[in-house]
Motif scaffolding. Structure first.
Motif, PDB file in Angstrom:
ATOM      1  N   GLY A  52      -4.348  14.498 101.979  1.00  0.00           N
ATOM      2  CA  GLY A  52      -3.644  13.645 102.995  1.00  0.00           C
ATOM      3  C   GLY A  52      -2.242  13.410 102.625  1.00  0.00           C
ATOM      4  O   GLY A  52      -1.628  13.988 101.716  1.00  0.00           O
ATOM      5  N   ALA A  53      -1.414  12.470 103.439  1.00  0.00           N
ATOM      6  CA  ALA A  53      -0.145  12.499 103.431  1.00  0.00           C
ATOM      7  C   ALA A  53       0.158  11.481 102.234  1.00  0.00           C
ATOM      8  O   ALA A  53      -0.748  10.740 102.095  1.00  0.00           O
ATOM      9  N   GLU A  54       1.349  11.439 101.771  1.00  0.00           N
ATOM     10  CA  GLU A  54       1.707  10.632 100.435  1.00  0.00           C
ATOM     11  C   GLU A  54       1.698   9.110 101.018  1.00  0.00           C
ATOM     12  O   GLU A  54       2.197   8.804 102.026  1.00  0.00           O
ATOM     13  N   ASN A  55       0.999   8.230 100.336  1.00  0.00           N
ATOM     14  CA  ASN A  55       0.686   6.914 100.499  1.00  0.00           C
ATOM     15  C   ASN A  55       0.172   6.777 102.167  1.00  0.00           C
ATOM     16  O   ASN A  55       0.513   5.340 102.553  1.00  0.00           O
ATOM     17  N   CYS A  56      -0.652   7.326 102.493  1.00  0.00           N
ATOM     18  CA  CYS A  56      -1.182   7.189 103.623  1.00  0.00           C
ATOM     19  C   CYS A  56      -2.273   5.965 103.657  1.00  0.00           C
ATOM     20  O   CYS A  56      -2.682   5.331 104.831  1.00  0.00           O
ATOM     21  N   ARG A  82      -5.393   7.616  94.684  1.00  0.00           N
ATOM     22  CA  ARG A  82      -4.509   8.582  94.837  1.00  0.00           C
ATOM     23  C   ARG A  82      -3.525   8.506  96.055  1.00  0.00           C
ATOM     24  O   ARG A  82      -2.333   8.885  95.914  1.00  0.00           O
ATOM     25  N   TYR A  83      -3.962   7.977  97.221  1.00  0.00           N
ATOM     26  CA  TYR A  83      -3.315   7.824  98.369  1.00  0.00           C
ATOM     27  C   TYR A  83      -2.767   6.368  98.670  1.00  0.00           C
ATOM     28  O   TYR A  83      -2.367   5.919  99.842  1.00  0.00           O
ATOM     29  N   GLY A  84      -2.583   5.450  97.584  1.00  0.00           N
ATOM     30  CA  GLY A  84      -2.019   4.361  97.569  1.00  0.00           C
ATOM     31  C   GLY A  84      -2.794   3.084  97.901  1.00  0.00           C
ATOM     32  O   GLY A  84      -2.333   1.916  98.077  1.00  0.00           O
ATOM     33  N   GLY A  85      -4.141   3.468  98.175  1.00  0.00           N
ATOM     34  CA  GLY A  85      -5.239   2.348  98.322  1.00  0.00           C
ATOM     35  C   GLY A  85      -5.447   1.458  97.283  1.00  0.00           C
ATOM     36  O   GLY A  85      -5.260   2.004  96.058  1.00  0.00           O
ATOM     37  N   LYS A  86      -6.252   0.352  97.553  1.00  0.00           N
ATOM     38  CA  LYS A  86      -6.555  -0.367  96.609  1.00  0.00           C
ATOM     39  C   LYS A  86      -8.065  -0.855  96.579  1.00  0.00           C
ATOM     40  O   LYS A  86      -8.547  -1.052  97.825  1.00  0.00           O
ATOM     41  N   VAL A  87      -8.847  -0.698  95.440  1.00  0.00           N
ATOM     42  CA  VAL A  87     -10.472  -0.890  95.505  1.00  0.00           C
ATOM     43  C   VAL A  87     -10.571  -2.032  94.866  1.00  0.00           C
ATOM     44  O   VAL A  87     -10.187  -2.230  93.623  1.00  0.00           O
ATOM     45  N   THR A  88     -11.426  -3.002  95.367  1.00  0.00           N
ATOM     46  CA  THR A  88     -11.668  -4.364  94.552  1.00  0.00           C
ATOM     47  C   THR A  88     -13.237  -4.541  94.668  1.00  0.00           C
ATOM     48  O   THR A  88     -14.020  -3.428  95.317  1.00  0.00           O
ATOM     49  N   GLY A  89     -13.896  -5.397  93.910  1.00  0.00           N
ATOM     50  CA  GLY A  89     -15.275  -5.435  94.046  1.00  0.00           C
ATOM     51  C   GLY A  89     -16.128  -6.211  94.953  1.00  0.00           C
ATOM     52  O   GLY A  89     -17.099  -6.071  95.317  1.00  0.00           O
ATOM     53  N   ASN A  90     -15.301  -7.191  95.545  1.00  0.00           N
ATOM     54  CA  ASN A  90     -15.839  -8.062  96.316  1.00  0.00           C
ATOM     55  C   ASN A  90     -15.377  -8.048  97.988  1.00  0.00           C
ATOM     56  O   ASN A  90     -14.039  -7.902  97.977  1.00  0.00           O
ATOM     57  N   VAL A  91     -16.129  -8.349  98.951  1.00  0.00           N
ATOM     58  CA  VAL A  91     -15.503  -8.333 100.317  1.00  0.00           C
ATOM     59  C   VAL A  91     -14.805  -9.649 100.417  1.00  0.00           C
ATOM     60  O   VAL A  91     -15.412 -10.952 100.153  1.00  0.00           O
ATOM     61  N   SER A  92     -13.580  -9.893 100.964  1.00  0.00           N
ATOM     62  CA  SER A  92     -12.990 -11.076 101.315  1.00  0.00           C
ATOM     63  C   SER A  92     -12.161 -10.675 102.803  1.00  0.00           C
ATOM     64  O   SER A  92     -12.359  -9.824 103.266  1.00  0.00           O
TER      65      SER A  92
END
Length: 764
Positions: A52-56, A82-92
């Motif tokens: 993918g593109a950087e920080n997509c 790797r592409y700038g996303g954030k992973v969390t454990g709970n849906v908000s």
């Protein structure tokens, strides 16, 4: 029917749960069992990972649920980050996408539908990475804005003009710093005013930790809040002289430190403890002297150097050898006090506590290990400030600013790998950036990840953390090599096998896939491996064959971890063997003491007394007290005399002859009966053929008769017996003649010696 109708509401009240709640609880329990027993990816590695593109994925928040088909959850999380996303454990409400896999959580999907969050499968996630355009990271935008806002107007400064001070560096006269014993260490860490960048040429030659050291408290990473340790230290030092009358009078002043003469800054390396202390002193105009691990800080050294300086009017003038000006704004900084050990710093902590009590100036102590036994005693006299590691986002923003100023092109996700590899040590992150950018100003995610893996900072884990890493599968353990798994054993090779042996039954292995028979087979193989490790350990301890430790690591830690790797159903428990072994040794000593007391009556070994006598003695002691009450006390006392036991032996017999967890029958007797038994025993004199006092050693190491039996003079010679006409040799176990009356009946009853009372009074 009426009776049933009347009782029905009461039944509902007593249970307290409705049928809907019971059904929901049953569904949740079933879902949890399925979660523990679910399989991993069925087609691992079958799908191509897109480029993918950087920080997509910048600004997107993901939640993963269920099992993906072609990648592990940890790999999917790493791909998103790797592409700038954030992973969390709970849906908000802030969640952008929910990535759904097989056996996904029903509650997460319900929340996502209620919030209107978009739900993706694995293919949709890969397509999103493949098609979404790249963008500039928010960290890069912030770094550019900060640099453009803080760039001063261009000035032409000629080196020949003698202007050698950087515009970012305060004047030495304003800092008030004193070149004390720790000046060299401050210069190396960029904490002294003389080490600040001077000219453009010198600026480029400085280390980055010196070049970009914070110039104010607001620039210290993670210390911006009003209740941060830096601001607490600032307020404490600012009010120190005002609070002199309160020192030690108001319970220590735990909230603001107003009752303490000293402050203790503790926390992991590289979080800014020393920098914070120096900047606080600079901001308030205090001069300071620093002593760190490079200085000798023994009891004698602290008395000679520090004690005199603490009572001096000016530390600065003390080190210069003059006393022209009189000021009171001085601080003593003691860095790395947890390193005060060994012969060089012997007695330093105790002397430090004494100096704090008598000090007339503030003292700031710093340490890494707050739980060290020496530091615990020091902390009672200090304002306790515990520094925490800054969050990854805080460090990332500062590092992106440094990278932009140095002209380095680095993806923000790559900084995550560097920061986590250094265990959020800011100083090490800066060093790594400086070193890796020397060969290439354009750094890719892959190169940063590989460099960070090689430079990963070693961390000392506790035994509970080691046990979890041995058994739990997941992030950090999936890609561990055989050497890494063996290294877990060497964190503490004495405790690690015991923790593994205690906790392996509590693990639900993934290899069993919920099958009970497979689970039992794995348990059996693990027990066999632990037994083999115990045999190796015995060979190591008995023959000092320490070269066999790697072999023990395989049997006692690596193999059990591989067989039982899965889910731990509870927090690791401390090895019960240690407590049981201590109880065994204690019981062995008690039985040995009872056997020695009964030796003239039973003529039995320790094992025979334990197996053949103690159970029946307990019954004979308790029977008259239980059936006759206070009247049976004399019978119980007579039993003790028959076996030459003493009152304290009753408690020993009860402790040894009762199984663990069962109540002590003697403690269940009526208190009046026990009091009658004690009075009946104390009413008579009970002669014993053994000494009841511990043998004390004389000055030359030998046991003296005086210390053993309570004689007043040290002469061990025994006077001649005029009646018998023979002399006895001096012996430590023979009583002087003036007290022979008390031991003579014992010797006579044992058939060892006879005595005759003389007609003259006072002699026998």
């Amino acid at each position: 029917t009426l009776a049933l109708l009347d009782h029905e509401p009461q039944a509902k009240k007593s249970t307290g749960t409705s049928p809907d709640d019971a059904e929901k609880k049953k569904v949740n329990s079933s879902a949890y069992r399925n979660y523990l027993n679910r399989d991993g990816p069925r087609a691992l590695g079958s799908k191509e990972i897109p480029q993918g593109a950087e920080n997509c994925l910048e600004g997107c928040v993901f939640v993963l649920t269920g099992v993906l088909e072609s990648m592990e959850r940890d790999d999917a999380k790493a791909l998103i980050e790797r592409y700038g996303g954030k992973v969390t454990g709970n849906v908000s409400k802030k969640t952008t996408y929910v990535v759904q896999g097989r056996d996904s959580g029903a509650s997460k999907l319900e929340k996502a539908e209620s919030f209107g969050t978009k739900i993706l499968d694995e293919d949709s996630l890969l397509e999103l990475i493949r098609s979404k355009p790249g963008k500039k990271s928010k960290y890069e935008i912030a770094a550019e804005a900060e640099t453009s806002k803080g760039t001063p107007k261009a000035q032409k400064i000629s080196p020949s003009k003698g202007n050698s001070r950087s515009p970012h560096t305060p004047s030495p006269s304003k800092t008030g710093q004193t070149r004390g014993p720790g000046h060299t260490a401050r210069r190396e860490l960029g904490l002294s005013s003389s080490s600040s960048p001077s000219t453009n040429g010198e600026d480029n030659s400085l280390l980055w930790v010196d070049k970009y050291r914070p110039r104010s408290l607001k620039a210290v990473i993670g210390q911006q809040g009003d209740q941060s340790c830096a601001n607490k230290l600032l307020r404490w030092l600012q009010n120190w002289h005002r609070n002199q009358t309160r020192f030690g009078k108001f319970g220590g002043g735990k909230d603001d430190g107003s009752g303490f003469k000293a402050a203790l800054l503790s926390g992991p390396p590289g979080v800014g403890k020393t920098t914070t202390a120096v900047l606080v002193c600079e901001e308030l105009g205090f001069s300071f002297v620093e002593m760190n691990a490079s200085c000798t800080r023994s009891k004698t050294s602290l008395k000679e150097v520090v004690a005199e300086s603490l009572n001096n009017t000016s530390i600065e003038n003390f080190y210069k050898g003059t006393s022209q000006t009189v000021t009171s704004k001085h601080v003593l900084i003691m860095d790395e006090v947890d390193g005060m050990a060994g012969n060089e710093d012997r007695g330093g902590i105790q002397e430090m506590i004494g100096l704090i009590r008598s000090s007339k100036i503030p003292i700031i102590c710093m340490c890494n290990d707050r739980n060290h036994p020496k530091i615990r005693s020091l902390a009672n006299y200090c304002f306790d400030l515990r520094f925490q590691r800054p969050r990854v986002e805080q460090i990332k923003g500062a590092m992106m600013s440094i990278a932009f100023k140095e002209g380095i092109k680095i993806p923000p996700p790559a900084l995550n790998e560097i920061i986590l590899a250094s265990n959020q040590d800011v100083r090490q992150v800066i060093h790594n950036l400086s070193m890796w950018s020397a060969k290439d100003k354009v750094m890719t995610y892959e190169s940063c990840k590989s460099d960070a893996a090689r430079a990963r900072k070693d961390m000392k884990l506790g035994p509970f953390d080691v046990c979890r890493k041995v058994f739990v599968s997941g992030e950090g353990t999936t890609h561990m090599s055989l050497i890494d798994k063996s290294d877990l054993f060497f964190h503490d090779y004495s405790l690690a096998p015991l923790f593994v042996q205690e906790n392996y039954p509590h693990v639900r292995p993934a290899a069993a896939s919920g099958d009970l028979k497979s689970h039992l087979v794995l348990l059996s193989k693990t027990a066999d491996s632990i037994s083999d490790g115990d045999l190796v350990d015995r060979r190591i301890r008995s023959g000092q064959n320490w070269s066999l430790l790697p072999t023990q690591a395989i049997y006692a830690s690596v193999l059990p971890g591989e067989l039982m790797r899965g889910y731990m159903s509870q927090f690791p428990t401390f090895p019960s063997w240690l407590g049981k072994n201590s109880s065994t040794n204690k019981h062995s000593r008690i039985v040995q003491e009872l056997a020695s007391h009964m030796s003239l009556k039973t003529l039995s070994s320790r094992q025979a007394v334990n197996l053949d006598y103690l159970h029946y003695l307990r019954q004979l002691l308790l029977s008259p007290l239980q059936t006759q009450g206070a009247e049976g006390a004399a019978q119980a006392v007579q039993l003790l005399d028959d076996y030459q036991l003493i009152k304290e032996d009753v408690d020993s017999i009860m402790e040894i002859s009762v199984w663990g967890g069962q109540p002590d029958p003697y403690s269940r007797l009526d208190s009046k009966v026990k009091a009658a038994f004690t009075r009946a025993y104390n009413k008579e004199v009970h002669l014993t053929p053994y000494s009841l006092q511990a043998v004390k050693k004389g000055r030359r190491g030998g046991a003296s008769g005086e210390a053993e039996l309570g004689g007043e003079d040290g002469d061990n010679e025994v006077q001649e017996s005029e009646n018998e006409g023979e002399a006895l040799e001096a012996d430590a176990m023979i009583k002087p003649l003036k007290n022979i009356f008390f031991i003579a009946p014992v010797l006579q009853s044992a058939g060892i010696w006879k005595y005759q009372k003389s007609s003259s009074p006072g002699s026998h």
